[in-house]
Write a protein that holds these residues in place. Structure first.
Motif, mmCIF file in Angstrom:
data_model
loop_
_atom_site.group_PDB
_atom_site.id
_atom_site.type_symbol
_atom_site.label_atom_id
_atom_site.label_comp_id
_atom_site.label_asym_id
_atom_site.label_seq_id
_atom_site.Cartn_x
_atom_site.Cartn_y
_atom_site.Cartn_z
ATOM 1 N N VAL A 79 93.045 27.396 12.778
ATOM 2 C CA VAL A 79 93.209 27.648 14.213
ATOM 3 C C VAL A 79 91.897 27.308 14.892
ATOM 4 O O VAL A 79 90.879 27.938 14.647
ATOM 5 C CB VAL A 79 93.571 29.125 14.479
ATOM 6 N N GLY A 80 91.922 26.310 15.725
ATOM 7 C CA GLY A 80 90.678 25.893 16.362
ATOM 8 C C GLY A 80 90.911 24.888 17.467
ATOM 9 O O GLY A 80 91.971 24.859 18.099
ATOM 10 N N ALA A 81 89.907 24.055 17.661
ATOM 11 C CA ALA A 81 89.955 23.084 18.751
ATOM 12 C C ALA A 81 91.160 22.158 18.649
ATOM 13 O O ALA A 81 91.688 21.698 19.660
ATOM 14 C CB ALA A 81 88.671 22.266 18.754
ATOM 15 N N ASN A 170 78.194 20.104 16.749
ATOM 16 C CA ASN A 170 77.872 19.186 17.848
ATOM 17 C C ASN A 170 78.906 19.265 18.962
ATOM 18 O O ASN A 170 78.566 19.271 20.143
ATOM 19 C CB ASN A 170 77.785 17.751 17.317
ATOM 20 N N SER A 171 80.189 19.351 18.578
ATOM 21 C CA SER A 171 81.265 19.476 19.559
ATOM 22 C C SER A 171 81.083 20.740 20.393
ATOM 23 O O SER A 171 81.231 20.727 21.619
ATOM 24 C CB SER A 171 82.613 19.499 18.844
ATOM 25 N N LEU A 172 80.732 21.824 19.720
ATOM 26 C CA LEU A 172 80.527 23.100 20.400
ATOM 27 C C LEU A 172 79.329 23.040 21.337
ATOM 28 O O LEU A 172 79.420 23.437 22.507
ATOM 29 C CB LEU A 172 80.323 24.192 19.348
ATOM 30 N N ALA A 173 78.206 22.523 20.852
ATOM 31 C CA ALA A 173 76.988 22.461 21.666
ATOM 32 C C ALA A 173 77.179 21.573 22.888
ATOM 33 O O ALA A 173 76.705 21.891 23.985
ATOM 34 C CB ALA A 173 75.826 21.946 20.814
ATOM 35 N N THR A 174 77.896 20.460 22.708
ATOM 36 C CA THR A 174 78.157 19.538 23.824
ATOM 37 C C THR A 174 79.033 20.193 24.879
ATOM 38 O O THR A 174 78.790 20.059 26.089
ATOM 39 C CB THR A 174 78.838 18.253 23.306
ATOM 40 N N MET A 357 88.433 27.989 28.727
ATOM 41 C CA MET A 357 88.648 27.025 27.652
ATOM 42 C C MET A 357 87.369 26.769 26.857
ATOM 43 O O MET A 357 87.402 26.635 25.641
ATOM 44 C CB MET A 357 89.175 25.702 28.231
ATOM 45 N N THR A 358 86.253 26.739 27.564
ATOM 46 C CA THR A 358 84.977 26.553 26.876
ATOM 47 C C THR A 358 84.693 27.726 25.953
ATOM 48 O O THR A 358 84.289 27.550 24.791
ATOM 49 C CB THR A 358 83.832 26.412 27.894
ATOM 50 N N ILE A 359 84.918 28.933 26.449
ATOM 51 C CA ILE A 359 84.691 30.134 25.638
ATOM 52 C C ILE A 359 85.662 30.171 24.460
ATOM 53 O O ILE A 359 85.288 30.518 23.334
ATOM 54 C CB ILE A 359 84.843 31.408 26.502
ATOM 55 N N SER A 360 86.923 29.787 24.702
ATOM 56 C CA SER A 360 87.923 29.765 23.629
ATOM 57 C C SER A 360 87.510 28.789 22.531
ATOM 58 O O SER A 360 87.556 29.110 21.337
ATOM 59 C CB SER A 360 89.297 29.360 24.183
ATOM 60 N N PHE A 364 86.765 29.566 18.643
ATOM 61 C CA PHE A 364 87.587 28.874 17.656
ATOM 62 C C PHE A 364 86.702 28.111 16.660
ATOM 63 O O PHE A 364 86.941 28.137 15.457
ATOM 64 C CB PHE A 364 88.538 27.887 18.340
ATOM 65 N N VAL A 365 85.696 27.427 17.186
ATOM 66 C CA VAL A 365 84.795 26.665 16.317
ATOM 67 C C VAL A 365 83.975 27.606 15.431
ATOM 68 O O VAL A 365 83.767 27.338 14.245
ATOM 69 C CB VAL A 365 83.862 25.763 17.150
ATOM 70 N N LEU A 366 83.514 28.727 15.987
ATOM 71 C CA LEU A 366 82.761 29.696 15.199
ATOM 72 C C LEU A 366 83.577 30.165 13.995
ATOM 73 O O LEU A 366 83.078 30.217 12.871
ATOM 74 C CB LEU A 366 82.391 30.917 16.057
#
Length: 466
Positions: A79-81, A170-174, A357-360, A364-366
């Motif tokens: 379950v993620g991005a 990288n996806s998360l940081a961006t 959406m950014t927070i979600s 999700f990535v974490l």
């Protein structure tokens, strides 16, 4: 260098085209038939043994995690991005009919997910710390005697997770930088410390975090999606009509949507279904092998549970949100990843929707990174022992920061090829070990399921007689 990158891209495109689809879909279909379509015949029973026992106390069997903790740990990596971004991409290129084929391949894929979890529990063993460990490397080694293949699988997955961790970071940081103007290095440090604290507590801490974190994370996303769907309730009948109609007929261009034929619907629907729940990818049994369970089939049902939650609930909800609001018609394929945010923006406003959406995606990535680091550790442990697994744990945590600032991008190019090297030996092992899975399944339904039914019938008869 560009020539090499182009060559890698072509190889990846070929592998992840028809060959991988045939392997995953064909493997799932074979196991579905071999197991007597159990996921359809016993679906109510499977739901009762999973959804119906989420709050039940675990039995006294040996293990590190409860069955639910093991399932949520495995679910955290799927379950993620991809649930928020992958579904819109499937619709953008395959049209609404892609969702029908996503459902089809997910129902078939349940057999592969169940099989690998069953084998993961059946062939698990204790390490030097007395912890249960298992996964494809163990059932390939112990079940088939293919030690070199098991080592190849473990090494490929160990390397793949290093690359995957950097890409996720990288996806998360961006994303965070774009939404809140936070420097990627800051995001990298914060995430690295947060995840480091969790993973250094071992599988027990990961399980406890996943048990609480995943249901909340999924619940918030589903609740918000339901609000959006109900605000467009009148469109729901037409949404399902679109899905079923265009699964078998082309859909014409409209607005930013370029149109799609039936072949595109099938291709993108199958891809979304296969990749969303990781059926056959061999990662889930690594978490499930730690469960406190007295029969492998019981834990296998939690594998089916994952497919239901990940694809049939979360991905379906994402699809309904996109189709009911009509954003799929007005968004160009290259902007497909923004569809969910735009759909939510119609109800909550663009600013709130964008922030949410950014927070979600952040959470999700974490959850994904926490669990896949554990998977990588177990590969290192299988190959070189528990001491080296601790070294790899440090490497993976450091990779979070490296990925956040965009380092070692060359490694990322091999991500999909490494994943193929993981999937191929695992699916082949599932096919060769189908008799083992069949025997475990028959044992459960003949000696546990039927006895429970006859016992309850007997109790019911006795009460009536009294």
């Amino acid at each position: 260098m560009d020539h090499i990158m182009d060559l890698i891209g072509k190889i990846t495109g070929f592998i992840w085209g028809l060959p991988m689809m045939l392997l995953l879909l064909g493997g799932g279909l074979f196991l579905t038939v071999r197991l007597g379509f159990f996921q359809f015949r016993y679906f109510p029973h499977i739901l009762k043994q999973t959804f119906g026992k989420i709050f039940s106390k675990p039995d006294s069997s040996e293990g590190s995690l409860t069955p639910f903790q093991a399932a949520t740990s495995a679910l955290a990596s799927t379950v993620g991005a991809a649930n928020i971004i992958g579904v819109p991409v499937a619709i953008a290129f395959g049209g609404p009919g892609a969702i029908f084929w996503m459902w089809v391949v997910s129902l078939i894929g349940m057999a592969a997910k169940y099989s690998e979890v069953v084998l993961g529990v059946k062939y698990r063993q204790k390490n030097e710390y007395g912890e249960w460990v298992g996964g494809p490397m163990y059932y390939i080694d112990k079940g088939l005697g293919w030690k070199p293949v098991a080592s190849f699988f473990a090494f490929a997955l160990m390397m793949q997770i290093a690359a995957s961790t950097m890409v996720q970071s990288n996806s998360l940081a961006t994303t965070v930088e774009g939404a809140f103007n936070v420097h990627p290095a800051v995001t990298g440090i914060v995430v690295m410390l947060f995840i480091g604290i969790i993973v250094y507590g071992g599988i027990s801490r990961i399980g406890k975090v996943a048990e609480k974190f995943v249901p909340i994370m999924v619940g918030i996303y589903i609740t918000g999606s339901i609000i959006v769907v109900f605000s467009n309730a009148s469109a729901i009948p037409s949404v399902f009509l679109l899905i079923f109609e265009h699964a078998f007929t082309p859909v014409s261009a409209a607005g930013g949507f370029a149109g799609a034929g039936v072949a595109a619907a099938i291709r993108w629907g199958l891809a979304r279904g296969v990749y969303s729940n990781e059926s056959g990818m061999g990662t889930a049994p690594i978490a499930h092998a730690t469960a406190k369970i007295d029969h492998p089939a019981k834990q296998g049902f939690w594998g089916v549970f994952e497919v239901v939650v990940d694809t049939l609930i979360i991905c379906t909800m994402t699809a309904i949100v996109i189709l009911s609001t009509g954003v799929w018609k007005d968004t160009a394929p290259e902007q497909a990843s923004t569809m969910v945010t735009e759909a939510w923006g119609q109800v909550f406003g663009n600013e709130i929707a964008g922030s949410f959406m950014t927070i979600s995606l952040f959470f999700f990535v974490l959850s994904t990174v926490v669990v896949i680091i554990y998977y990588g550790e177990k590969q290192a442990e299988y190959l070189f022992g528990t001491m080296f697994s601790k070294v790899m744990r440090f490497v993976y945590v450091a990779a979070i920061f490296i990925g956040a600032i965009g380092g070692l991008k060359l490694v990322w190019q091999f991500l999909d090829i490494l994943l193929a090297f993981v999937i191929i030996p695992n699916v082949l092992a599932l096919l060769f070990l189908n008799k083992e899975v069949k025997a475990v399944t028959n044992d459960y339904f003949q000696n546990i399921y039927k006895k429970k039914d006859s016992s309850s019938s007997s109790d019911s008869f006795t009460k009536k007689a009294q």
